[in-house]
Write a protein that holds these residues in place. Sequence first.
Motif, PDB file in Angstrom:
ATOM      1  N   ARG A 187       0.840  -1.199   0.000  1.00  0.00           N
ATOM      2  CA  ARG A 187       0.000   0.000   0.000  1.00  0.00           C
ATOM      3  C   ARG A 187       0.873   1.245   0.000  1.00  0.00           C
ATOM      4  N   LEU A 188       0.619   2.117  -0.968  1.00  0.00           N
ATOM      5  CA  LEU A 188       1.314   3.398  -1.053  1.00  0.00           C
ATOM      6  C   LEU A 188       0.285   4.500  -0.863  1.00  0.00           C
ATOM      7  N   TYR A 189       0.570   5.420   0.060  1.00  0.00           N
ATOM      8  CA  TYR A 189      -0.440   6.391   0.496  1.00  0.00           C
ATOM      9  C   TYR A 189       0.163   7.787   0.574  1.00  0.00           C
ATOM     10  N   GLY A 190      -0.628   8.788   0.181  1.00  0.00           N
ATOM     11  CA  GLY A 190      -0.251  10.171   0.332  1.00  0.00           C
ATOM     12  C   GLY A 190      -1.468  11.005   0.679  1.00  0.00           C
ATOM     13  N   ALA A 191      -1.325  11.958   1.626  1.00  0.00           N
ATOM     14  CA  ALA A 191      -2.486  12.718   2.078  1.00  0.00           C
ATOM     15  C   ALA A 191      -2.077  14.091   2.583  1.00  0.00           C
ATOM     16  N   LEU A 192      -3.051  14.997   2.564  1.00  0.00           N
ATOM     17  CA  LEU A 192      -2.925  16.298   3.201  1.00  0.00           C
ATOM     18  C   LEU A 192      -3.686  16.236   4.514  1.00  0.00           C
ATOM     19  N   GLY A 193      -3.033  16.664   5.600  1.00  0.00           N
ATOM     20  CA  GLY A 193      -3.656  16.611   6.912  1.00  0.00           C
ATOM     21  C   GLY A 193      -3.880  17.990   7.497  1.00  0.00           C
ATOM     22  N   VAL A 194      -4.869  18.067   8.381  1.00  0.00           N
ATOM     23  CA  VAL A 194      -5.203  19.322   9.058  1.00  0.00           C
ATOM     24  C   VAL A 194      -5.296  19.053  10.557  1.00  0.00           C
ATOM     25  N   ASN A 195      -4.553  19.808  11.345  1.00  0.00           N
ATOM     26  CA  ASN A 195      -4.670  19.744  12.794  1.00  0.00           C
ATOM     27  C   ASN A 195      -5.823  20.644  13.229  1.00  0.00           C
ATOM     28  N   VAL A 196      -6.943  20.013  13.604  1.00  0.00           N
ATOM     29  CA  VAL A 196      -8.131  20.777  13.991  1.00  0.00           C
ATOM     30  C   VAL A 196      -7.961  21.330  15.398  1.00  0.00           C
ATOM     31  N   THR A 197      -7.546  20.464  16.327  1.00  0.00           N
ATOM     32  CA  THR A 197      -7.221  20.872  17.694  1.00  0.00           C
ATOM     33  C   THR A 197      -5.928  20.159  18.085  1.00  0.00           C
ATOM     34  N   GLU A 198      -5.541  20.275  19.344  1.00  0.00           N
ATOM     35  CA  GLU A 198      -4.304  19.649  19.804  1.00  0.00           C
ATOM     36  C   GLU A 198      -4.362  18.127  19.689  1.00  0.00           C
ATOM     37  N   ASN A 199      -5.550  17.536  19.870  1.00  0.00           N
ATOM     38  CA  ASN A 199      -5.657  16.069  19.835  1.00  0.00           C
ATOM     39  C   ASN A 199      -6.613  15.559  18.752  1.00  0.00           C
ATOM     40  N   LEU A 200      -6.955  16.399  17.797  1.00  0.00           N
ATOM     41  CA  LEU A 200      -7.856  16.004  16.706  1.00  0.00           C
ATOM     42  C   LEU A 200      -7.285  16.462  15.369  1.00  0.00           C
ATOM     43  N   SER A 201      -7.182  15.529  14.417  1.00  0.00           N
ATOM     44  CA  SER A 201      -6.712  15.870  13.077  1.00  0.00           C
ATOM     45  C   SER A 201      -7.515  15.085  12.040  1.00  0.00           C
ATOM     46  N   VAL A 202      -7.487  15.586  10.817  1.00  0.00           N
ATOM     47  CA  VAL A 202      -8.196  14.958   9.697  1.00  0.00           C
ATOM     48  C   VAL A 202      -7.235  14.856   8.529  1.00  0.00           C
ATOM     49  N   GLN A 203      -7.284  13.719   7.820  1.00  0.00           N
ATOM     50  CA  GLN A 203      -6.466  13.530   6.630  1.00  0.00           C
ATOM     51  C   GLN A 203      -7.358  13.133   5.455  1.00  0.00           C
ATOM     52  N   ALA A 204      -7.047  13.661   4.288  1.00  0.00           N
ATOM     53  CA  ALA A 204      -7.724  13.269   3.051  1.00  0.00           C
ATOM     54  C   ALA A 204      -6.647  12.961   2.026  1.00  0.00           C
ATOM     55  N   GLY A 205      -6.714  11.762   1.423  1.00  0.00           N
ATOM     56  CA  GLY A 205      -5.648  11.385   0.509  1.00  0.00           C
ATOM     57  C   GLY A 205      -6.008  10.254  -0.423  1.00  0.00           C
ATOM     58  N   LEU A 219      -9.721   6.381  -2.564  1.00  0.00           N
ATOM     59  CA  LEU A 219      -9.704   7.660  -1.875  1.00  0.00           C
ATOM     60  C   LEU A 219      -9.901   7.394  -0.389  1.00  0.00           C
ATOM     61  N   GLN A 220      -9.247   8.189   0.451  1.00  0.00           N
ATOM     62  CA  GLN A 220      -9.331   7.964   1.890  1.00  0.00           C
ATOM     63  C   GLN A 220      -9.622   9.262   2.627  1.00  0.00           C
ATOM     64  N   ILE A 221     -10.446   9.142   3.649  1.00  0.00           N
ATOM     65  CA  ILE A 221     -10.606  10.238   4.594  1.00  0.00           C
ATOM     66  C   ILE A 221     -10.526   9.637   5.990  1.00  0.00           C
ATOM     67  N   GLY A 222      -9.664  10.186   6.817  1.00  0.00           N
ATOM     68  CA  GLY A 222      -9.436   9.634   8.139  1.00  0.00           C
ATOM     69  C   GLY A 222      -9.541  10.696   9.225  1.00  0.00           C
TER      70      GLY A 222
END
Length: 235
Positions: A187-205, A219-222
């Motif tokens: 599995r090869l994966y690449g994503a852009l992530g966003v730190n929403v808060t100190e302990n919450l983040s979202v990735q789409a890739g 497509l992935q959203i995590g």
Amino acid sequence: MKKTLLLLPLLFTISTFAQEIGDDKWGSWHMYFGTNKVSEKLSIHTEAQLRYYENGKNFNQLLLRTGLNYHINPNAIATFGYGYISTDPTFEDFRAFGDILLDDSKISEHRIFEQFILKNTVGQFKFEHRYRLEQRFINDKDFGDKDTQHRARYRLQVTLPLTDIFFLNLYDEIFLNLQDNVYGQNRLYGALGVNVTENLSVQAGYLKNHFPTANFDRLQIGVFYNPDLRKKKKE
């Protein structure tokens, strides 16, 4: 560091060679991951994934996983855990039994895993090496077949902060069967992530999932939520 970074495209090139597209649809994986701190050394891993053959429809797989993490130090974590996986494999391969076409085939799996994570930083690059062993107890509900399989996995992940909020996340993971047909998948994966808060983040890739004779586009959203569940000390 340069040699390590070159490993990702090298693995991608090897796994792409002489393969065919598994289907003409882009599927999607919808994921939640949590590390729930319960003490200085212990945390609970929680995870749920819904995987689809097409974007948001045509169910493929449900994966539920949990485990107990032991934090040896901030850069080393050992985990023992359990996973339940329900799979519908019929999108690309309708299996016939006699005169009956099995278009609602289901495979269930109970999985035990042992895992070790090592982390290190080189400049701005954050590296994570994940080593995992799996014992898989698979049940094909249609044919009544039961099988036990063992598998080893290694994932090299690289995270690059772009700002305090945005980051890039890349990884390559190889699966090796500990029985016949050693190579399982890559599995090869690449994503852009966003730190929403100190302990919450979202990735789409995007994930390229390679098997010995086919590959798939996903497509992935995590969502990653890592709360501290320890009771706060009274001041």
